[in-house]
Each structure stands twice: as structure tokens, then as C-alpha cells.
Design an enzyme around this catalytic site. Structure first.
Site, PDB file in Angstrom:
ATOM      1  CB  CYS A 166       4.668  -8.362  -2.853  1.00  0.00           C
ATOM      2  SG  CYS A 166       5.550  -8.137  -4.424  1.00  0.00           S
TER       3      CYS A 166
ATOM      4  CG  HIS B 189       1.594  -4.921  -4.033  1.00  0.00           C
ATOM      5  ND1 HIS B 189       2.366  -4.751  -2.916  1.00  0.00           N
ATOM      6  CD2 HIS B 189       2.451  -5.198  -5.052  1.00  0.00           C
ATOM      7  CE1 HIS B 189       3.645  -4.919  -3.226  1.00  0.00           C
ATOM      8  NE2 HIS B 189       3.717  -5.195  -4.521  1.00  0.00           N
TER       9      HIS B 189
ATOM     10  CD  GLU C 120      -0.015  -3.233  -0.650  1.00  0.00           C
ATOM     11  OE1 GLU C 120       1.172  -3.145  -1.028  1.00  0.00           O
ATOM     12  OE2 GLU C 120      -0.607  -4.334  -0.517  1.00  0.00           O
TER      13      GLU C 120
END
Length: 212
Positions: free
Chosen positions: A83, A192, A194
Site C-alpha cells: 500500500c 493489501h 493481508e
């Protein structure tokens, strides 16, 4: 085989624990720290980031993160930006008319998206190039984005001492932007991983496999 050692750099910006959990899930041994020595010694370094470009750079400089990234890359040691942690790898960022200097690992400017609805928030596809390591097996998956700024023009034509960069693009509401890049030991994603479910986990696993 021992789990690769990864440092998630704690520079005051980013989803540190989310990144840690996602990396542990795919088999990494993870330390969240700002310690310069530990980050240099790790098999891989993850640089997260959220919020404003200038604030992220300020936090990075406070822990010598910009120097750390440069030193690792000069030694061919892997770095993954996420990001805003991707955005600060470029020369500069322009937000609200204010220009801030980035790490300068890639030429280019981070600027506001030219789309009717900003921020770009939610799941979107990517256009991964042939030969991508990060997207191996997940080229057609969707990933989770939350951002208003990105690099809209890729400026690096060659990889210098590394192979030519592999650039991934994402279309968004009449615009498009760089959503990932792979350039020797330096990789980054605008989205992202994650927060991107199984596809994001596979991308992190693909990156971890390059550390062994």
C-alpha cells in the site's frame, strides 16, 4: 527446512499485526520491529504503510527505513512494500498540491486517481504480466484495495542490475494504475495482501518462496 525470517518494519504506519498474522499463516517466522540490525539480517523485509505519503516517509526516516531499504536492495536482499509502503518506494508523492520526496528506488510520481469515485475501496482484478512470481497461480483472482493515490505512469524502462521489471496494472473507473511491481529483490503491491483472503495468502507464500 527452516521458516524464512521476515521483519515487518515498524515505522508507525501500517497494519502491522495484520501483516504479521498473514505472514505467519503462510509459514514465515515474523518479527515486528524498528530495529535496524534485525531488519538488515532478516531473509525478507516487509514495509507496510497506510495514510498519507508524507507522513509515512517521515516515519520511515525516523527509523532509518529509507537507508535500510537501499542497503538491503544494494545487497540483493528482498523487500516487499504494501500500500503506502509501495508508494514511498517511488521518487515523489503529490497530495493536496504538496510534493514529498520518496525513497527513490523507482522513478515515478504517486498522484490522485483520475476517477469519478475516490477512494478506490474494495475488491478488484489485476492485469499481471507473463512470468510474474507474485501472481503465479492467482492471476485471475481479486484483491482488496483502499487508496486514493497511486502511480499512474510507469517510468522505469530497464531493471538496472536486475532483470527488467514486471509491472501489474489495475483498471478503475476509466483510469488505471500500477497495482504491483517486481524488480529483482524489490517487490510491492498497492493492494493489501493481508486483507485479500486466500489469494493474498498465496501471493505472500509466493514471495516467501523467493527467500529460501
Amino acid at each position: 527446512m527452516n521458516a524464512p525470517k521476515v521483519v515487518v518494519l515498524d515505522h508507525g504506519s501500517g497494519n502491522l499485526r495484520s501483516a504479521e498474522r498473514a505472514l505467519v499463516r503462510v509459514g514465515a517466522q515474523v518479527d515486528v520491529t524498528a530495529d535496524y540490525g534485525a531488519a538488515m539480517d532478516a531473509d525478507g523485509l516487509v514495509v507496510p504503510g497506510v495514510g498519507a505519503f508524507a507522513a509515512c516517509m517521515s516515519g520511515l526516516r525516523a527509523v532509518r527505513g529509507h537507508q535500510l531499504i537501499g542497503r538491503r536492495l544494494s545487497g540483493g536482499r528482498p523487500v516487499l512494500g504494501i500500500c503506502v509502503g509501495m508508494q514511498v518506494l517511488f521518487d515523489r508523492g503529490v497530495e493536496h498540491g504538496v510534493e514529498a520526496e520518496g525513497c527513490g528506488e523507482w522513478p515515478g510520481t504517486v498522484e490522485r486517481l483520475k476517477a469519478p469515485i475516490v477512494p478506490h475501496m474494495g475488491w478488484n482484478v489485476v492485469e499481471a504480466p507473463t512470468g510474474s512470481v507474485l501472481f503465479a497461480g492467482i492471476e485471475d483472482e481479486r484483491f482488496y484495495f483502499v487508496h486514493s493515490y497511486a502511480v499512474r505512469h510507469w517510468e522505469l524502462s530497464g531493471g538496472g542490475p536486475f532483470r527488467d521489471p514486471l509491472v501489474t496494472w489495475t483498471p478503475y473507473d476509466g483510469d488505471r494504475f500500477v497495482s504491483a511491481a517486481e524488480n529483482g529483490p524489490l517487490s510491492a503491491t498497492q493492494f493489501h495482501p493481508e486483507k485479500s483472503g486466500d489469494a493474498g495468502a498465496q501471493l505472500l507464500a509466493n514471495w516467501l518462496a523467493t527467500l529460501r
